[in-house]
Design a protein around this motif. Structure first.
Motif, PDB file in Angstrom:
ATOM      1  N   GLU A   1       2.850  36.406  49.449  1.00 37.27           N
ATOM      2  CA  GLU A   1       1.444  36.799  49.360  1.00 37.27           C
ATOM      3  C   GLU A   1       0.586  35.634  48.893  1.00 37.27           C
ATOM      4  O   GLU A   1      -0.481  35.360  49.470  1.00 37.27           O
ATOM      5  N   GLN A   2       1.036  34.944  47.840  1.00 42.68           N
ATOM      6  CA  GLN A   2       0.281  33.807  47.320  1.00 42.68           C
ATOM      7  C   GLN A   2       0.240  32.664  48.339  1.00 42.68           C
ATOM      8  O   GLN A   2      -0.774  31.965  48.458  1.00 42.68           O
ATOM      9  N   PHE A   3       1.327  32.496  49.090  1.00 36.73           N
ATOM     10  CA  PHE A   3       1.350  31.457  50.114  1.00 36.73           C
ATOM     11  C   PHE A   3       0.258  31.699  51.159  1.00 36.73           C
ATOM     12  O   PHE A   3      -0.486  30.773  51.525  1.00 36.73           O
TER      13      PHE A   3
ATOM     14  N   THR B   1       4.419  26.179  42.903  1.00 39.60           N
ATOM     15  CA  THR B   1       5.835  26.381  43.162  1.00 39.60           C
ATOM     16  C   THR B   1       6.032  27.781  43.731  1.00 39.60           C
ATOM     17  O   THR B   1       5.669  28.778  43.096  1.00 39.60           O
ATOM     18  N   TYR B   2       6.615  27.863  44.930  1.00 40.85           N
ATOM     19  CA  TYR B   2       6.839  29.140  45.596  1.00 40.85           C
ATOM     20  C   TYR B   2       8.311  29.520  45.542  1.00 40.85           C
ATOM     21  O   TYR B   2       9.191  28.674  45.735  1.00 40.85           O
ATOM     22  N   ASP B   3       8.558  30.801  45.279  1.00 37.68           N
ATOM     23  CA  ASP B   3       9.904  31.348  45.328  1.00 37.68           C
ATOM     24  C   ASP B   3      10.091  31.968  46.702  1.00 37.68           C
ATOM     25  O   ASP B   3       9.451  32.967  47.045  1.00 37.68           O
ATOM     26  N   ALA B   4      10.961  31.381  47.500  1.00 33.63           N
ATOM     27  CA  ALA B   4      11.125  31.819  48.893  1.00 33.63           C
ATOM     28  C   ALA B   4      11.924  33.098  49.022  1.00 33.63           C
ATOM     29  O   ALA B   4      12.028  33.637  50.135  1.00 33.63           O
ATOM     30  N   ASN B   5      12.494  33.625  47.953  1.00 35.26           N
ATOM     31  CA  ASN B   5      13.231  34.882  48.039  1.00 35.26           C
ATOM     32  C   ASN B   5      12.289  35.998  48.501  1.00 35.26           C
ATOM     33  O   ASN B   5      11.293  36.279  47.848  1.00 35.26           O
ATOM     34  N   GLY B   6      12.614  36.618  49.594  1.00 35.69           N
ATOM     35  CA  GLY B   6      11.793  37.686  50.148  1.00 35.69           C
ATOM     36  C   GLY B   6      10.828  37.234  51.213  1.00 35.69           C
ATOM     37  O   GLY B   6      10.153  38.075  51.828  1.00 35.69           O
ATOM     38  N   PHE B   7      10.733  35.931  51.465  1.00 44.56           N
ATOM     39  CA  PHE B   7       9.803  35.434  52.482  1.00 44.56           C
ATOM     40  C   PHE B   7      10.123  36.030  53.850  1.00 44.56           C
ATOM     41  O   PHE B   7       9.224  36.480  54.571  1.00 44.56           O
TER      42      PHE B   7
ATOM     43  N   ARG C   1      -4.198  46.980  47.806  1.00 44.82           N
ATOM     44  CA  ARG C   1      -4.941  46.971  46.559  1.00 44.82           C
ATOM     45  C   ARG C   1      -4.189  46.270  45.439  1.00 44.82           C
ATOM     46  O   ARG C   1      -4.789  45.724  44.527  1.00 44.82           O
ATOM     47  N   ASN C   2      -2.862  46.265  45.492  1.00 48.41           N
ATOM     48  CA  ASN C   2      -2.108  45.601  44.443  1.00 48.41           C
ATOM     49  C   ASN C   2      -1.865  44.126  44.755  1.00 48.41           C
ATOM     50  O   ASN C   2      -1.136  43.453  44.038  1.00 48.41           O
ATOM     51  N   GLY C   3      -2.467  43.622  45.847  1.00 51.90           N
ATOM     52  CA  GLY C   3      -2.376  42.209  46.162  1.00 51.90           C
ATOM     53  C   GLY C   3      -1.241  41.856  47.096  1.00 51.90           C
ATOM     54  O   GLY C   3      -1.098  40.714  47.494  1.00 51.90           O
ATOM     55  N   SER C   4      -0.379  42.818  47.457  1.00 50.70           N
ATOM     56  CA  SER C   4       0.727  42.512  48.348  1.00 50.70           C
ATOM     57  C   SER C   4       0.238  42.459  49.784  1.00 50.70           C
ATOM     58  O   SER C   4      -0.689  43.163  50.165  1.00 50.70           O
ATOM     59  N   LEU C   5       0.898  41.615  50.576  1.00 47.01           N
ATOM     60  CA  LEU C   5       0.514  41.459  51.973  1.00 47.01           C
ATOM     61  C   LEU C   5       1.105  42.589  52.786  1.00 47.01           C
ATOM     62  O   LEU C   5       2.270  42.943  52.623  1.00 47.01           O
ATOM     63  N   THR C   6       0.302  43.190  53.639  1.00 43.40           N
ATOM     64  CA  THR C   6       0.776  44.298  54.463  1.00 43.40           C
ATOM     65  C   THR C   6       0.582  43.965  55.921  1.00 43.40           C
ATOM     66  O   THR C   6      -0.383  43.323  56.311  1.00 43.40           O
TER      67      THR C   6
END
Length: 301
Positions: free
Chosen positions: A36-38, A152-158, A202-207
């Motif tokens: 999401e942040q990426f 710094t990005y954590d790629a787990n779940g990408f 609404r919680n900031g997660s990408l859908t």
């Protein structure tokens, strides 16, 4: 974004002129940064580039066209960082390749970034690995040096988030809605093509919303392949930039006085870092050295 572009598109029964307000995402840098942040920071890179083009390039090109004696003011151009993300051998391409590969893994995606992106002559300075992690103790993390900050990005779940899709049954129900806006978001696909929209919940997660699955021919260009979240986000962002390029822009820069969210608390170093990363200081330099007040030729005559 796609729905907004369709809403603003001129039609016989709609006035082509409009006033739009784009409230951009804030640049995000947390203790844990995921897909999401990426995407949010990628959008900020594109919007910052447009700000650079509008404020720095076009302003100074105007002085050159008017044959005004002028010493060009340098500014940080983030185009190489954008190319690193969306180029042919960039991060989104490698992410889609690993997403569609049978048995694809987040760690292998990071391995491709290390093998291809970090060694690219134009991208290397914008990509890095954690100093005390990297391929050893922290194989699924990588660093991107954005215009505002190094993240710094954590790629787990990408990969899981990139392939996210709604089932055909859910999409069909949403498409049958009597609300025109919802119908536009979940438009019925035409002869095997897939309709998908991407946004932030609404919680900031990408859908990601669409029909179909990632089954089908492997490879980013395989026919019948369901568009990934990253590819759809990039396409929507391109549509938004096309809309922006067709308008007369005016910018309002919002600065956070502090991180504590308390009244009457002003943190000068924190504010100064925002002014620097947003290119405000260079804008002031151009205004001071240039000609901020001007007349159009007919008005002057």
């Amino acid at each position: 974004v796609s729905a907004l572009n369709r809403t603003l598109a001129p039609s016989p029964d709609r006035v082509a002129s409009f006033i739009g307000v784009l409230d951009i995402y804030g640049f995000e840098h947390f203790d844990h940064n995921s897909f999401e942040q990426f995407c949010i920071n990628y959008a900020n890179e594109r919007l910052q580039q447009e700000f650079n083009r509008h404020v720095f390039r076009l302003e100074q090109e105007l002085y050159s066209q008017e044959e005004i004696q002028w010493s060009f003011i340098d500014f940080d151009d983030n185009q190489p960082c954008i190319d690193m993300i969306e180029g042919k051998a960039g991060i989104l391409t490698l992410l889609d390749e690993e997403t569609r590969r049978p048995g694809g893994q987040d760690g292998k995606f990071v391995g491709k970034l290390v093998d291809q992106v970090s060694k690219h002559v134009d991208y290397g300075s914008y990509f890095g690995l954690p100093r005390f992690g990297g391929r050893g103790s922290d194989p699924d993390s990588f660093i991107l040096h954005h215009f505002a900050y190094s993240v710094t990005y954590d790629a787990n779940g990408f990969l899981e988030k990139n392939r996210d899709a709604l089932s055909e049954e859910i999409t069909s129900v949403l498409y049958s809605s009597t609300d025109e806006f919802v119908m536009a978001l979940y438009a019925e696909p035409d002869q095997g093509s897939v309709s998908q929209s991407t946004g932030l919940s609404r919680n900031g997660s990408l859908t990601s919303h669409g029909s179909g699955s990632l089954s089908g021919p492997s490879g980013p260009a395989g026919r019948g392949a369901h568009p990934t979240v990253g590819a759809t986000f990039k396409a929507s962002l391109n549509e938004l930039m096309a809309t922006i390029h067709a308008t007369d822009l005016h910018y309002i820069r919002c600065i956070k006085p502090s991180v504590s969210k308390r009244p009457f608390l002003f943190d000068p170093p924190y504010v100064l870092s925002q002014l620097r990363s947003a290119g405000v200081l260079e804008t002031i330099r151009i205004s001071c050295a240039g000609y901020p007040g001007r007349y159009a030729y007919p008005e002057f005559i």
